[in-house]
Design an enzyme around this catalytic site. Structure first.
Site, PDB file in Angstrom:
ATOM      1  N   THR A  97       1.099  -1.164   0.196  1.00  0.00           N
ATOM      2  CA  THR A  97       0.096  -0.342  -0.028  1.00  0.00           C
ATOM      3  C   THR A  97       0.893   1.317   0.118  1.00  0.00           C
ATOM      4  O   THR A  97       1.758   2.101   0.959  1.00  0.00           O
ATOM      5  CB  THR A  97      -1.152  -0.035   1.253  1.00  0.00           C
ATOM      6  OG1 THR A  97      -1.554  -1.270   1.290  1.00  0.00           O
ATOM      7  CG2 THR A  97      -1.685   0.665   1.409  1.00  0.00           C
ATOM      8  N   LYS A 173      -7.391   1.342  -3.073  1.00  0.00           N
ATOM      9  CA  LYS A 173      -6.449   1.056  -2.036  1.00  0.00           C
ATOM     10  C   LYS A 173      -7.032   1.717  -0.356  1.00  0.00           C
ATOM     11  O   LYS A 173      -7.070   1.434   0.675  1.00  0.00           O
ATOM     12  CB  LYS A 173      -5.435  -0.272  -2.172  1.00  0.00           C
ATOM     13  CG  LYS A 173      -4.462   0.087  -0.517  1.00  0.00           C
ATOM     14  CD  LYS A 173      -5.517  -1.740  -0.652  1.00  0.00           C
ATOM     15  CE  LYS A 173      -4.799  -1.484   1.592  1.00  0.00           C
ATOM     16  NZ  LYS A 173      -4.647  -2.599   2.354  1.00  0.00           N
ATOM     17  N   LYS A 242       0.822   5.208   8.734  1.00  0.00           N
ATOM     18  CA  LYS A 242       1.484   5.785   7.134  1.00  0.00           C
ATOM     19  C   LYS A 242       0.377   5.690   6.288  1.00  0.00           C
ATOM     20  O   LYS A 242       0.271   6.479   5.625  1.00  0.00           O
ATOM     21  CB  LYS A 242       2.141   4.242   6.579  1.00  0.00           C
ATOM     22  CG  LYS A 242       2.881   4.451   5.699  1.00  0.00           C
ATOM     23  CD  LYS A 242       2.449   3.093   4.622  1.00  0.00           C
ATOM     24  CE  LYS A 242       2.134   2.094   5.026  1.00  0.00           C
ATOM     25  NZ  LYS A 242       1.982   0.659   3.706  1.00  0.00           N
TER      26      LYS A 242
END
Ligand code: NA7
Length: 296
Positions: A97, A173, A242
């Protein structure tokens, strides 16, 4: 055409994926920064490689599943990196990702060598990876996505094709992870409200998971939040941080205010500051409880 496949990144997600791949692809070369994590796979027949470049065969396919943008750039462009090692017609499938912009930059670097980058981020935690229950998003040039589809199909329960634009899978995503964490925030606040008025947390999660919110996110995370079992982590909290940073950056780049993403990022930042790095990302719920005077 070669049948040997390469795999880079044997962390919580990469290891079960590589293990399943090995059943379909007995010629599997693997590399991990910390090579001892590959031992179980090597026992099962995988071939250890000395560097990211060494998992590649000319014109072949390599899958990477590393933690973040920097890790992806390191294994691709660092010393003995993958870029240039695949050669013309070779395909790099990135499952991490990462930011949409990282993928477009990396695709250009691969293209210099006639290599193709495909994005295939996945939904699902390590147990879903082990059980081949991942949902796989796929974007990139059609010739490459067609070639990799039979390879990826046995790793999950479905592949969602997003077309040629490499950034699309990354954006979808990140958007999906944002929706998951928004649900976590909603459940955390709502459950605490109901609890204060005498509602049992597990009963709350069970009712909504069976009725109005009968989907895996509310069912699985609902149970987890109700019981506050945040270790061992299925998805580590810093990886969630993140992702929320990436959401804010990607949104900022196209002028979309996302105040909820900012709130979620701050919740996760607070959790890291409170030394909850080893907790599951749903543990951001603890900050909701603490703000309401609960002693955790
Ligand atoms: P993990 O379990 O933290 O695993 C991360 C993997 O990435 C692991 O193999 C790491 O190697 C590798 N890594 C991390 N940094 C680097 C660098 N700089 N160079 C090479 N390899 C690196 O994460 P997950 O498997 O849960 O998640 C993977 C992705 O899926 C991530 O994008 C999530 O957001 C979704 P190590 O074993 O530490 O040597």
């Amino acid at each position: 055409m070669t049948t040997s496949i390469g795999f880079i990144g044997l962390g919580a997600m990469g290891l079960p994926m590589a293990k399943n791949l090995l059943i379909e692809q007995p010629e599997l070369k693997v590399w991990n920064r910390t090579m001892h994590k590959a031992e179980g796979l090597i026992d099962l027949g995988a071939e250890p490689a000395g560097s990211p470049a060494d998992v590649a065969t000319l014109g072949g396919i390599v899958i990477s599943m590393v933690s973040d943008d920097q890790a992806l750039l390191d294994v691709s462009l660092g010393p003995r990196g993958l870029v240039g090692a695949l050669g013309p017609g070779g395909i790099h499938i990135s499952c991490s990702t990462v930011a949409p912009s990282t993928l477009s930059t990396l695709a250009e670097r691969h293209a210099v060598h006639g290599e193709i980058l495909v994005a295939a981020p996945v939904f699902g935690r390590p147990d879903a990876a082990a059980a081949r229950k991942l949902w796989i998003l796929l974007s990139g040039p059609a010739t490459a996505t067609e070639r990799v589809t039979p390879l990826l199909a046995p790793l999950g329960q479905g592949i969602h094709q997003l077309g040629e634009k490499i950034e699309a899978a990354a954006a979808m995503k990140l958007a999906g992870n944002f929706m998951i964490l928004s649900a976590v925030e909603g459940m955390g606040e709502a459950m605490l409200l109901a609890q204060r008025y005498g509602v049992d947390r597990e009963g709350f999660a069970d009712f909504f998971g069976r009725t109005l919110f009968a989907g895996p996110i509310y069912q699985n995370y609902g149970k987890q939040i109700a019981t506050r079992r945040y270790q061992p982590a299925g998805f580590k909290l810093p990886l969630g941080l993140k992702d929320m940073r990436l959401v804010s950056q990607a949104a900022g780049a196209v002028n979309i205010p996302m105040p909820l993403a900012d709130l979620l990022r701050n919740r996760l930042l607070e959790s890291v500051a409170k030394k909850r790095e080893d907790y599951d990302w749903t543990a951001l719920e603890l900050s909701i409880a603490e703000a309401a005077g609960e002693i955790i």
